[in-house]
Design a protein around this motif. Structure first.
Motif, PDB file in Angstrom:
ATOM      1  N   SER A  24     -12.238   1.987  11.033  1.00 37.70           N
ATOM      2  CA  SER A  24     -13.708   1.707  10.746  1.00 37.70           C
ATOM      3  C   SER A  24     -14.524   1.878  11.896  1.00 37.70           C
ATOM      4  N   ARG A  25     -13.657   2.224  13.124  1.00 36.35           N
ATOM      5  CA  ARG A  25     -14.738   2.583  14.265  1.00 36.35           C
ATOM      6  C   ARG A  25     -15.177   3.809  14.371  1.00 36.35           C
ATOM      7  N   TYR A  26     -14.828   4.728  13.631  1.00 38.22           N
ATOM      8  CA  TYR A  26     -15.339   6.003  13.661  1.00 38.22           C
ATOM      9  C   TYR A  26     -16.080   6.246  12.181  1.00 38.22           C
ATOM     10  N   GLY A  27     -16.296   5.350  11.449  1.00 40.57           N
ATOM     11  CA  GLY A  27     -17.005   5.479  10.017  1.00 40.57           C
ATOM     12  C   GLY A  27     -16.772   4.525   8.954  1.00 40.57           C
ATOM     13  N   ARG A  28     -17.209   4.522   7.816  1.00 40.05           N
ATOM     14  CA  ARG A  28     -16.962   3.568   6.927  1.00 40.05           C
ATOM     15  C   ARG A  28     -15.965   3.736   6.193  1.00 40.05           C
ATOM     16  N   VAL A  29     -14.904   2.922   6.090  1.00 42.22           N
ATOM     17  CA  VAL A  29     -13.693   2.892   5.221  1.00 42.22           C
ATOM     18  C   VAL A  29     -14.035   2.529   3.858  1.00 42.22           C
ATOM     19  N   GLU A  30     -13.487   3.229   3.004  1.00 36.51           N
ATOM     20  CA  GLU A  30     -13.972   2.831   1.504  1.00 36.51           C
ATOM     21  C   GLU A  30     -12.690   2.190   0.912  1.00 36.51           C
ATOM     22  N   LYS A  31     -11.198   2.487   1.245  1.00 34.34           N
ATOM     23  CA  LYS A  31     -10.123   2.421   0.575  1.00 34.34           C
ATOM     24  C   LYS A  31      -8.860   2.755   1.748  1.00 34.34           C
ATOM     25  N   VAL A  32      -8.133   1.640   1.826  1.00 29.14           N
ATOM     26  CA  VAL A  32      -6.937   1.866   2.649  1.00 29.14           C
ATOM     27  C   VAL A  32      -5.642   1.658   1.794  1.00 29.14           C
ATOM     28  N   THR A  33      -4.672   2.558   1.686  1.00 28.61           N
ATOM     29  CA  THR A  33      -3.452   2.366   0.974  1.00 28.61           C
ATOM     30  C   THR A  33      -2.146   2.882   1.869  1.00 28.61           C
ATOM     31  N   ILE A  34      -1.350   1.744   2.021  1.00 29.22           N
ATOM     32  CA  ILE A  34       0.000   2.116   2.475  1.00 29.22           C
ATOM     33  C   ILE A  34       0.972   2.414   1.547  1.00 29.22           C
ATOM     34  N   VAL A  35       1.691   3.095   1.680  1.00 27.73           N
ATOM     35  CA  VAL A  35       2.801   3.548   0.571  1.00 27.73           C
ATOM     36  C   VAL A  35       4.137   2.502   0.867  1.00 27.73           C
ATOM     37  N   TYR A  36       4.609   1.842  -0.172  1.00 28.30           N
ATOM     38  CA  TYR A  36       5.754   0.903   0.054  1.00 28.30           C
ATOM     39  C   TYR A  36       6.726   1.210  -0.757  1.00 28.30           C
ATOM     40  N   ASP A  37       8.005   1.172  -0.329  1.00 24.53           N
ATOM     41  CA  ASP A  37       9.224   1.228  -1.223  1.00 24.53           C
ATOM     42  C   ASP A  37       9.147   0.217  -2.312  1.00 24.53           C
ATOM     43  N   GLN A  38       9.638   0.814  -3.583  1.00 26.33           N
ATOM     44  CA  GLN A  38       9.609  -0.212  -4.483  1.00 26.33           C
ATOM     45  C   GLN A  38      10.791  -1.262  -4.469  1.00 26.33           C
ATOM     46  N   ARG A  39      11.715  -0.690  -4.080  1.00 30.76           N
ATOM     47  CA  ARG A  39      13.070  -1.881  -3.775  1.00 30.76           C
ATOM     48  C   ARG A  39      13.125  -2.639  -2.738  1.00 30.76           C
ATOM     49  N   GLY A  45       6.003   4.278   5.653  1.00 30.15           N
ATOM     50  CA  GLY A  45       5.841   5.182   6.884  1.00 30.15           C
ATOM     51  C   GLY A  45       4.488   5.895   6.927  1.00 30.15           C
ATOM     52  N   PHE A  46       3.804   5.916   5.669  1.00 24.98           N
ATOM     53  CA  PHE A  46       2.713   6.847   5.720  1.00 24.98           C
ATOM     54  C   PHE A  46       1.730   6.155   4.526  1.00 24.98           C
ATOM     55  N   GLY A  47       0.652   6.457   4.851  1.00 22.64           N
ATOM     56  CA  GLY A  47      -0.467   5.847   3.832  1.00 22.64           C
ATOM     57  C   GLY A  47      -1.893   6.808   3.733  1.00 22.64           C
ATOM     58  N   PHE A  48      -2.658   6.450   2.973  1.00 22.50           N
ATOM     59  CA  PHE A  48      -3.913   7.146   2.672  1.00 22.50           C
ATOM     60  C   PHE A  48      -5.372   6.396   3.074  1.00 22.50           C
ATOM     61  N   ILE A  49      -6.162   6.960   3.608  1.00 20.27           N
ATOM     62  CA  ILE A  49      -7.648   6.356   3.942  1.00 20.27           C
ATOM     63  C   ILE A  49      -8.501   7.187   3.226  1.00 20.27           C
ATOM     64  N   THR A  50      -9.483   6.425   2.586  1.00 19.00           N
ATOM     65  CA  THR A  50     -10.530   7.173   2.037  1.00 19.00           C
ATOM     66  C   THR A  50     -11.845   6.815   2.962  1.00 19.00           C
ATOM     67  N   MET A  51     -12.517   7.633   3.397  1.00 20.66           N
ATOM     68  CA  MET A  51     -13.687   7.325   4.437  1.00 20.66           C
ATOM     69  C   MET A  51     -14.784   7.712   3.319  1.00 20.66           C
ATOM     70  N   SER A  52     -16.165   7.266   3.812  1.00 21.28           N
ATOM     71  CA  SER A  52     -17.375   7.402   2.982  1.00 21.28           C
ATOM     72  C   SER A  52     -17.777   8.963   2.935  1.00 21.28           C
ATOM     73  N   SER A  53     -17.377   9.883   4.005  1.00 18.29           N
ATOM     74  CA  SER A  53     -17.915  11.145   3.927  1.00 18.29           C
ATOM     75  C   SER A  53     -16.966  12.103   4.726  1.00 18.29           C
ATOM     76  N   GLU A  54     -16.819  13.381   4.650  1.00 24.39           N
ATOM     77  CA  GLU A  54     -16.204  14.205   5.078  1.00 24.39           C
ATOM     78  C   GLU A  54     -16.203  14.412   6.680  1.00 24.39           C
ATOM     79  N   ASP A  55     -17.614  13.976   7.021  1.00 21.28           N
ATOM     80  CA  ASP A  55     -17.701  13.991   8.564  1.00 21.28           C
ATOM     81  C   ASP A  55     -17.294  12.807   9.208  1.00 21.28           C
ATOM     82  N   GLU A  56     -17.036  11.734   8.729  1.00 16.15           N
ATOM     83  CA  GLU A  56     -16.348  10.449   9.384  1.00 16.15           C
ATOM     84  C   GLU A  56     -14.962  10.917   9.292  1.00 16.15           C
TER      85      GLU A  56
END
Length: 97
Positions: A24-39, A45-56
Protein backbone atom coordinates in the motif's frame (compact mmCIF):
# COMPACT_ATOMS: atom_id res chain seq x y z
CA UNK A 1 1.18 -7.03 -17.41
CA UNK A 2 -1.86 -6.92 -15.17
CA UNK A 3 -2.92 -5.43 -11.85
CA UNK A 4 -2.57 -8.83 -10.13
CA UNK A 5 0.84 -9.69 -8.67
CA UNK A 6 2.29 -12.96 -7.47
CA UNK A 7 4.51 -12.76 -4.39
CA UNK A 8 6.91 -15.66 -3.86
CA UNK A 9 9.39 -16.66 -1.16
CA UNK A 10 7.27 -15.50 1.76
CA UNK A 11 8.17 -16.44 5.30
CA UNK A 12 5.71 -18.76 7.02
CA UNK A 13 5.34 -15.93 9.57
CA UNK A 14 4.08 -13.47 6.94
CA UNK A 15 0.39 -12.60 7.12
CA UNK A 16 -1.92 -10.65 4.84
CA UNK A 17 -1.47 -7.49 6.92
CA UNK A 18 2.32 -7.53 6.32
CA UNK A 19 1.81 -7.59 2.56
CA UNK A 20 -0.93 -4.96 2.68
CA UNK A 21 1.35 -2.62 4.66
CA UNK A 22 4.27 -3.01 2.22
CA UNK A 23 2.33 -2.84 -1.04
CA UNK A 24 0.00 0.00 0.00
CA UNK A 25 3.04 2.30 0.14
CA UNK A 26 3.11 2.18 -3.68
CA UNK A 27 -0.60 2.17 -4.55
CA UNK A 28 -4.07 1.12 -3.48
CA UNK A 29 -4.31 -2.56 -2.55
CA UNK A 30 -7.68 -4.08 -3.42
CA UNK A 31 -7.08 -7.63 -2.18
CA UNK A 32 -4.38 -9.71 -0.49
CA UNK A 33 -4.41 -13.51 -0.52
CA UNK A 34 -1.75 -15.76 1.01
CA UNK A 35 -2.04 -19.41 0.01
CA UNK A 36 -2.17 -21.80 2.97
CA UNK A 37 -1.73 -25.57 3.11
CA UNK A 38 -5.09 -27.13 3.93
CA UNK A 39 -3.73 -29.86 6.16
CA UNK A 40 -1.20 -27.95 8.25
CA UNK A 41 -2.69 -24.45 7.98
CA UNK A 42 0.81 -23.05 7.31
CA UNK A 43 1.63 -20.63 4.54
CA UNK A 44 2.84 -22.25 1.32
CA UNK A 45 5.21 -19.31 0.82
CA UNK A 46 3.37 -17.40 -1.88
CA UNK A 47 0.37 -15.20 -2.39
CA UNK A 48 -1.45 -12.78 -4.65
CA UNK A 49 -1.94 -9.02 -4.46
CA UNK A 50 -4.56 -7.19 -6.50
CA UNK A 51 -3.66 -3.54 -7.04
CA UNK A 52 -6.13 -0.94 -8.31
CA UNK A 53 -4.19 -0.35 -11.57
CA UNK A 54 -1.46 -1.82 -13.77
CA UNK A 55 0.71 1.26 -13.15
CA UNK A 56 0.60 0.67 -9.39
CA UNK A 57 1.38 -3.03 -9.92
CA UNK A 58 4.39 -2.12 -12.07
CA UNK A 59 5.62 0.32 -9.40
CA UNK A 60 5.31 -2.43 -6.75
CA UNK A 61 7.41 -4.79 -8.86
CA UNK A 62 10.08 -2.12 -9.31
CA UNK A 63 10.19 -1.20 -5.61
CA UNK A 64 9.52 -4.52 -3.84
CA UNK A 65 11.04 -7.28 -6.00
CA UNK A 66 14.04 -8.63 -4.08
CA UNK A 67 13.40 -6.81 -0.79
CA UNK A 68 13.51 -8.62 2.54
CA UNK A 69 10.22 -9.21 4.35
CA UNK A 70 10.14 -11.08 7.68
CA UNK A 71 13.65 -12.42 7.10
CA UNK A 72 13.07 -13.73 3.56
CA UNK A 73 13.89 -12.12 0.21
CA UNK A 74 10.65 -11.98 -1.79
CA UNK A 75 10.08 -12.12 -5.53
CA UNK A 76 7.28 -10.02 -7.00
CA UNK A 77 6.01 -10.46 -10.56
CA UNK A 78 2.84 -10.23 -12.61
CA UNK A 79 0.56 -13.17 -11.90
CA UNK A 80 -0.42 -15.50 -14.72
CA UNK A 81 -3.71 -16.15 -12.93
CA UNK A 82 -5.73 -13.70 -10.90
CA UNK A 83 -6.52 -16.05 -8.02
CA UNK A 84 -5.20 -19.24 -6.41
CA UNK A 85 -6.17 -22.51 -8.05
CA UNK A 86 -9.04 -24.47 -6.56
CA UNK A 87 -7.84 -26.91 -3.90
CA UNK A 88 -7.41 -30.53 -4.92
CA UNK A 89 -7.75 -33.58 -2.70
CA UNK A 90 -4.02 -34.24 -2.99
CA UNK A 91 -4.22 -36.80 -5.78
CA UNK A 92 -4.14 -36.79 -9.53
CA UNK A 93 -7.64 -36.27 -10.88
CA UNK A 94 -7.14 -38.11 -14.20
CA UNK A 95 -8.03 -41.62 -15.32
CA UNK A 96 -7.77 -44.44 -12.78
CA UNK A 97 -5.86 -47.55 -13.81
Amino acid sequence: PSNVLGVFGLSIRSVERDLDDEFSRYGRVEKVTIVYDQRSGRSRGFGFITMSSEDEATRCIEKLNGVELNGRRIRVDYSVTDRPHAPTPGEYMGHRR
